[in-house]
Design a protein around this motif. Structure first.
Motif, mmCIF file in Angstrom:
data_model
loop_
_atom_site.group_PDB
_atom_site.id
_atom_site.type_symbol
_atom_site.label_atom_id
_atom_site.label_comp_id
_atom_site.label_asym_id
_atom_site.label_seq_id
_atom_site.Cartn_x
_atom_site.Cartn_y
_atom_site.Cartn_z
ATOM 1 N N ASP A 1 -7.078 -27.652 -1.304
ATOM 2 C CA ASP A 1 -7.389 -26.287 -1.286
ATOM 3 C C ASP A 1 -7.632 -26.102 0.279
ATOM 4 O O ASP A 1 -8.009 -26.974 1.192
ATOM 5 C CB ASP A 1 -8.759 -26.237 -1.741
ATOM 6 C CG ASP A 1 -8.420 -26.509 -3.138
ATOM 7 O OD1 ASP A 1 -7.370 -26.053 -3.892
ATOM 8 O OD2 ASP A 1 -9.203 -27.096 -4.004
ATOM 9 N N ASP A 2 -7.424 -24.715 0.672
ATOM 10 C CA ASP A 2 -7.656 -24.648 2.146
ATOM 11 C C ASP A 2 -7.938 -23.177 2.247
ATOM 12 O O ASP A 2 -7.338 -22.276 2.304
ATOM 13 C CB ASP A 2 -6.524 -24.845 3.105
ATOM 14 C CG ASP A 2 -7.108 -24.587 4.362
ATOM 15 O OD1 ASP A 2 -8.109 -23.899 4.944
ATOM 16 O OD2 ASP A 2 -6.360 -25.434 5.291
ATOM 17 N N PHE A 3 -9.274 -22.645 2.005
ATOM 18 C CA PHE A 3 -9.684 -21.402 1.832
ATOM 19 C C PHE A 3 -9.584 -20.611 3.220
ATOM 20 O O PHE A 3 -9.949 -19.357 3.469
ATOM 21 C CB PHE A 3 -11.042 -21.087 1.272
ATOM 22 C CG PHE A 3 -11.015 -22.060 0.024
ATOM 23 C CD1 PHE A 3 -10.427 -21.582 -1.271
ATOM 24 C CD2 PHE A 3 -12.207 -23.007 -0.410
ATOM 25 C CE1 PHE A 3 -10.371 -22.166 -2.365
ATOM 26 C CE2 PHE A 3 -12.069 -23.537 -1.388
ATOM 27 C CZ PHE A 3 -11.181 -23.400 -2.831
ATOM 28 N N SER A 4 -9.599 -21.238 4.374
ATOM 29 C CA SER A 4 -9.612 -20.969 5.835
ATOM 30 C C SER A 4 -8.237 -20.184 5.998
ATOM 31 O O SER A 4 -8.180 -19.334 6.966
ATOM 32 C CB SER A 4 -9.925 -22.031 6.590
ATOM 33 O OG SER A 4 -8.638 -22.964 6.832
ATOM 34 N N ILE A 5 -7.367 -20.708 5.233
ATOM 35 C CA ILE A 5 -5.819 -19.697 5.412
ATOM 36 C C ILE A 5 -5.966 -18.316 4.983
ATOM 37 O O ILE A 5 -6.573 -17.742 4.222
ATOM 38 C CB ILE A 5 -4.784 -20.583 4.467
ATOM 39 C CG1 ILE A 5 -4.486 -21.812 4.870
ATOM 40 C CG2 ILE A 5 -3.288 -19.676 4.465
ATOM 41 C CD1 ILE A 5 -3.926 -22.368 6.003
ATOM 42 N N PRO A 6 -5.448 -17.476 6.033
ATOM 43 C CA PRO A 6 -5.407 -16.080 6.124
ATOM 44 C C PRO A 6 -4.618 -15.554 4.673
ATOM 45 O O PRO A 6 -3.925 -16.208 4.208
ATOM 46 C CB PRO A 6 -4.576 -15.531 7.057
ATOM 47 C CG PRO A 6 -4.817 -16.710 8.201
ATOM 48 C CD PRO A 6 -4.704 -17.886 7.476
ATOM 49 N N ASP A 7 -5.044 -14.359 4.216
ATOM 50 C CA ASP A 7 -4.401 -13.679 3.292
ATOM 51 C C ASP A 7 -3.323 -12.926 3.440
ATOM 52 O O ASP A 7 -3.002 -12.117 4.275
ATOM 53 C CB ASP A 7 -5.432 -12.823 2.340
ATOM 54 C CG ASP A 7 -4.932 -12.084 1.305
ATOM 55 O OD1 ASP A 7 -4.026 -12.467 0.947
ATOM 56 O OD2 ASP A 7 -5.614 -11.104 1.035
ATOM 57 N N THR B 1 -5.577 -27.257 10.213
ATOM 58 C CA THR B 1 -5.818 -28.133 9.254
ATOM 59 C C THR B 1 -4.420 -28.926 8.877
ATOM 60 O O THR B 1 -3.544 -28.510 9.197
ATOM 61 C CB THR B 1 -6.404 -27.452 7.966
ATOM 62 O OG1 THR B 1 -5.467 -26.615 7.866
ATOM 63 C CG2 THR B 1 -7.765 -26.720 8.446
ATOM 64 N N ARG B 2 -4.547 -29.922 8.055
ATOM 65 C CA ARG B 2 -3.393 -30.551 7.415
ATOM 66 C C ARG B 2 -2.354 -29.702 6.846
ATOM 67 O O ARG B 2 -1.185 -29.629 7.176
ATOM 68 C CB ARG B 2 -3.791 -31.692 6.489
ATOM 69 C CG ARG B 2 -2.634 -32.458 6.016
ATOM 70 C CD ARG B 2 -2.991 -33.624 5.103
ATOM 71 N NE ARG B 2 -2.085 -34.359 4.558
ATOM 72 C CZ ARG B 2 -1.597 -34.986 3.288
ATOM 73 N NH1 ARG B 2 -2.892 -34.568 2.382
ATOM 74 N NH2 ARG B 2 -0.695 -35.392 2.874
#
Length: 831
Positions: A785-791, A153-154
């Motif tokens: 927002d990017d909820f796909s980024i790991p924790d 993603t961006r």
């Protein structure tokens, strides 16, 4: 109160509290073992100095305790290691919020030891910071590897790019000048405590080869990296010497002729005589250095400094009948541009490079370009000279005068160290005691310092670029530092120079810069995963964009005013230049020089684009001479606009003052704290980048006057170089004079316009970088927002602890390293 306490307070910048400590009779034992927080508060009631004192005292106590800790029983160590094994390792969860599961790269968790159990010896100074830096680098490597497995993603691409540019290796350059026999090699050897590294004494010096000395950060070997000039450059030197033709006997008295003879004799022995340039390029002469023929570097690797010195001497020195060079059959220094000597396990050179430099550049174009680049990049310069004639010796001052425009307004030099060597050598005394000798040496040292400082203050050429505060004078004895016959180590002042290098090796800033950047990136990652803060992000975004517009105006206006101020200075310089052409061309008719002798000199000048570097004496540079009235008109203003000392002035100063007030916004908007932390770290990073942009840009601005002159005169030089035969000298003179007089109404205006164009270009570049960098960071932190980024919560927590500790967090509960127990075997390292 004893000297130990007094010295420590002075060293820590707290000398104003010495009387208070004296009144309370605080000695070394009380300082190290007894003072508690309440007693410290009574001694130093002011919060700022007290916090500084407590941090310094904590590290000092830990340092004193290191030896005790290293001898703790194996059982205690095993107990701690067992405790370590129970710590929760950083999260490397391979499941993202959207349910996708990907195989995460395996990281070496042993490199990520929990900060809570670091032993006290890793809490000390640069050593502890290297541990922190290593840990955080490992963390960010794993973060980067995890991101590579996710959708590109961006935001993901932005984060990977940011991590890739976290690491920077900033090296400080120290230029070392001095004539043959001044003791440069012995000085460098003594300072870095490598007695046998650089050849000295019996081997004659070569003044054309630059020698860099730096740390070997790759392995434990002593290495020499040898860079050659190109085959084409050497061939040009052979042809330009015209030795293939029958040279006139008169050339025996020519310094340039003797110079090329010295080079040819070193490389070819007696074989060069009566041979053509083509013959001298035969590969048989270069069998030992195939790297020269293949345009590659030659690497020498050895186990000891002495072994390496014996190997690389033939690439840096002239002929010798004894000492390190007695076995050498062929000397290759005429073909060498630079030798980089790398020393293992040397803390002083970790981020510092010492460069042994020729006094005034070189006639070889590539060597001269490198010389100018290094001189212009030195943050400090050492002028090394014999103490007996320190102030009266002409050569050191000529070196300073000829290079000060490159080091000062045209460079980044902040300090000039005048180093008087061989201070242990004194006149014969009848049966002197060691005490008498020491007293005499120290008295002469003080006299030498006063004389050099006085000479510096009255030198108008140097003072255009450097204030009195830039000069420091050292009186050193390398021999006494190593043998300690009559002088104490501190008397030799070698330790002072070592301390200067240690200060330049600012490991703390390197570590803090990297950790701060990592902290910002991890904060952005976690902030991007936060849900239900959209409205707050929008409000903060609106506020911060308005603040940025205001701050950009504050940056723009002082820079524009500075540009306007230069217009007036340069206009004055143009008018003076127009009326001074006769004076500017005086070099064409030198006094006490025969026409035959000057004919050869002027021929070299026009053939080399207006410059000529004789073997001895000052360089002739027509372009610098023609631009001199312009540079004189702006030198003072330029130094104030682009000072080398500190980040102030209308360019660096406004960048320093730029602020989006993120800390104030954090207090009001806790829910977007992570995003604002990222913006704060990005703000600091872009400032650092812009300071470098300004530093590089100001060099180009200052050099533009001379460069423009060279461009305008190029046609004239080409025409003059074609003359030969009878009246050549007259024709060359007439051509140069006619060109200058015909062009005087436009050439100086062109140089002025070129300088102003570069200054305006720097202003626009600064504004563009600042606005685009911060706007992109605002967009990705507050509008994305990017909820796909790991924790990476655990990684963020660990880096936050390291960051707080490096910043000197007042909250000891959030510190990675907190030494609270008094020194002793039971001192603990707590989280």
């Amino acid at each position: 109160m004893d000297d130990f306490v007094c010295n420590k307070l002075t060293e820590w910048g707290l000398s104003e509290w010495i009387d208070r400590f004296k009144d309370e009779e605080i000695d070394e034992e009380i300082l190290l073992h007894c003072l508690d927080d309440q007693e410290i508060a009574n001694l130093i009631p002011k919060t700022g100095p007290r916090s500084k004192f407590k941090k310094r005292l904590k590290l000092l106590r830990a340092e004193q305790n290191t030896t005790n800790l290293e001898t703790e029983s194996d059982s205690t160590q095993e107990h701690e290691e067992a405790a370590d094994s129970d710590q929760v390792l950083p999260s490397t969860s391979n499941t993202t919020d959207n349910g996708k599961r990907k195989m995460a790269p395996q990281c070496d968790s042993s490199k990520w030891q929990s900060p809570a159990k670091r032993r006290c010896d890793t809490a000390l100074g640069s050593y502890s910071e290297r541990i922190i830096l290593s840990d955080v680098k490992n963390i960010m490597t794993c973060v980067h590897n995890r991101l590579c497995l996710e959708d590109n993603t961006r935001l993901n691409a932005f984060l990977k790019d940011k991590i890739s540019y976290l690491e920077t290796d900033k090296r400080e350059l120290i230029g070392v000048f001095g004539k043959t026999g001044a003791g440069k090699s012995s000085l460098i050897n003594a300072i870095i405590e490598e007695k046998n590294l650089l050849p000295s004494g019996s081997v004659s010096a070569c003044t054309t080869v630059m020698i860099k000395v730096e740390a070997n950060m790759q392995n434990q070997k002593y290495e020499a990296d040898i860079e050659f000039i190109t085959k084409e450059e050497w061939k040009d030197e052979l042809w330009s010497s015209s030795l293939g033709n029958n040279a006139d006997q008169e050339r025996e008295d020519d310094d340039d002729y003797r110079d090329i003879v010295e080079k040819l004799s070193a490389l070819y022995g007696e074989e060069w005589k009566n041979k053509s340039p083509e013959s001298l390029m035969d590969n048989k002469y270069f069998r030992e250095i195939p790297e020269f023929l293949n345009s590659k570097r030659k690497i020498l690797t050895c186990e000891s400094a002495k072994e390496l010195s014996a190997k690389f001497v033939k690439y840096t020195r002239s002929d010798s009948k004894e000492g390190a060079g007695k076995e050498v059959k062929r000397w290759y220094w005429p073909l060498v541009k630079c030798v980089t000597v790398k020393v293992p396990n040397n803390e002083l050179l970790q981020h510092v490079t010492l460069v042994d430099l020729p006094g005034n550049g070189d006639r070889n174009k590539s060597r001269d370009k490198m010389w100018k680049g290094i001189v212009g990049s030195c943050s400090a310069v050492w002028i090394v000279t014999d103490i007996n004639r320190a102030a009266a010796e002409k050569e050191p001052w000529e070196i300073l005068e000829s290079a000060c425009n490159l080091m000062g307004n045209g460079g980044e030099c902040q300090q000039i160290h005048f180093i008087c060597t061989k201070s242990d050598l004194i006149e014969d005394m009848d049966h002197p005691s060691a005490t008498d000798v020491r007293a005499l040496i120290l008295r002469r040292n003080m006299q030498a310092k006063e004389e050099v400082s006085k000479e510096f203050r009255k030198n108008a050429q140097i003072k255009k670029h450097f204030s009195d505060d830039c000069l420091k004078v050292f009186t050193v004895s390398s021999k006494e530092f190593l043998k300690e016959k009559c002088l104490r180590p501190d008397d030799t002042e070698i330790p002072k120079l070592q301390e200067f290098l240690q200060d330049l090796n600012d490991c703390h800033s390197e570590t803090l810069n990297y950790v701060s950047g990592a902290y910002g990136i991890l904060s952005l990652i976690q902030g991007a995963r936060c849900r239900e803060v959209g409205r707050q992000k929008a409000d903060v975004c609106s506020d911060i964009e308005e603040k940025m517009r205001q701050e950009l105006d504050k940056v723009r206006k002082p820079m524009e005013e500075a540009c306007k101020a230069f217009v007036k200075c340069l206009c004055d310089g143009v008018e003076i230049s127009k009326s001074s052409c006769e004076k500017l061309l005086k070099f064409l008719r030198p006094h006490r020089v025969s026409g035959r002798g000057f004919h050869r000199t002027l021929k070299c000048v026009v053939e080399n684009n207006g410059t000529y570097k004789p073997k001895k004496g000052k360089e002739i540079n027509v372009n610098v001479q023609l631009a001199s009235c312009l540079t004189d008109s702006i030198d003072e203003k330029f130094r104030k606009t682009f000072p080398n000392e500190g980040n102030c002035g209308p360019f660096n100063g406004v960048i320093n003052a730029f602020s989006l007030d993120t800390e104030k916004l954090i207090h009001k908007n806790k829910d977007v704290k992570l995003q604002l932390i990222f913006l704060k770290t990005e703000e600091e990073k872009v400032k650092t980048k812009l300071h470098k942009t300004i530093r590089d840009g100001k060099k180009k601005i200052y050099s533009s006057l001379t460069e423009t002159m060279e461009e305008i005169m190029q046609e004239c030089y080409t025409k003059a170089a074609k003359f030969s035969g009878q009246d050549t000298l007259k024709n060359m003179r007439d051509t140069v004079e006619r060109h200058v007089y015909d062009s005087k109404n436009t050439m100086f205006e062109q140089a002025k316009d070129a300088m102003l164009a570069r200054m305006r270009g720097l202003k626009e570049s600064i504004l563009k970088i600042l606005e685009e960098t911060m706007q992109k960071s605002i967009d990705l932190s507050l509008k994305t927002d990017d909820f796909s980024i790991p924790d990476f919560t655990t990684e963020l927590d660990m880096v936050r602890l390291y960051h707080n500790d490096l910043k000197g967090s007042p909250d000891e509960e959030t510190s990675v390293i907190c030494i609270t127990d008094p020194p002793g075997p039971t001192a603990a390292v707590q989280l």
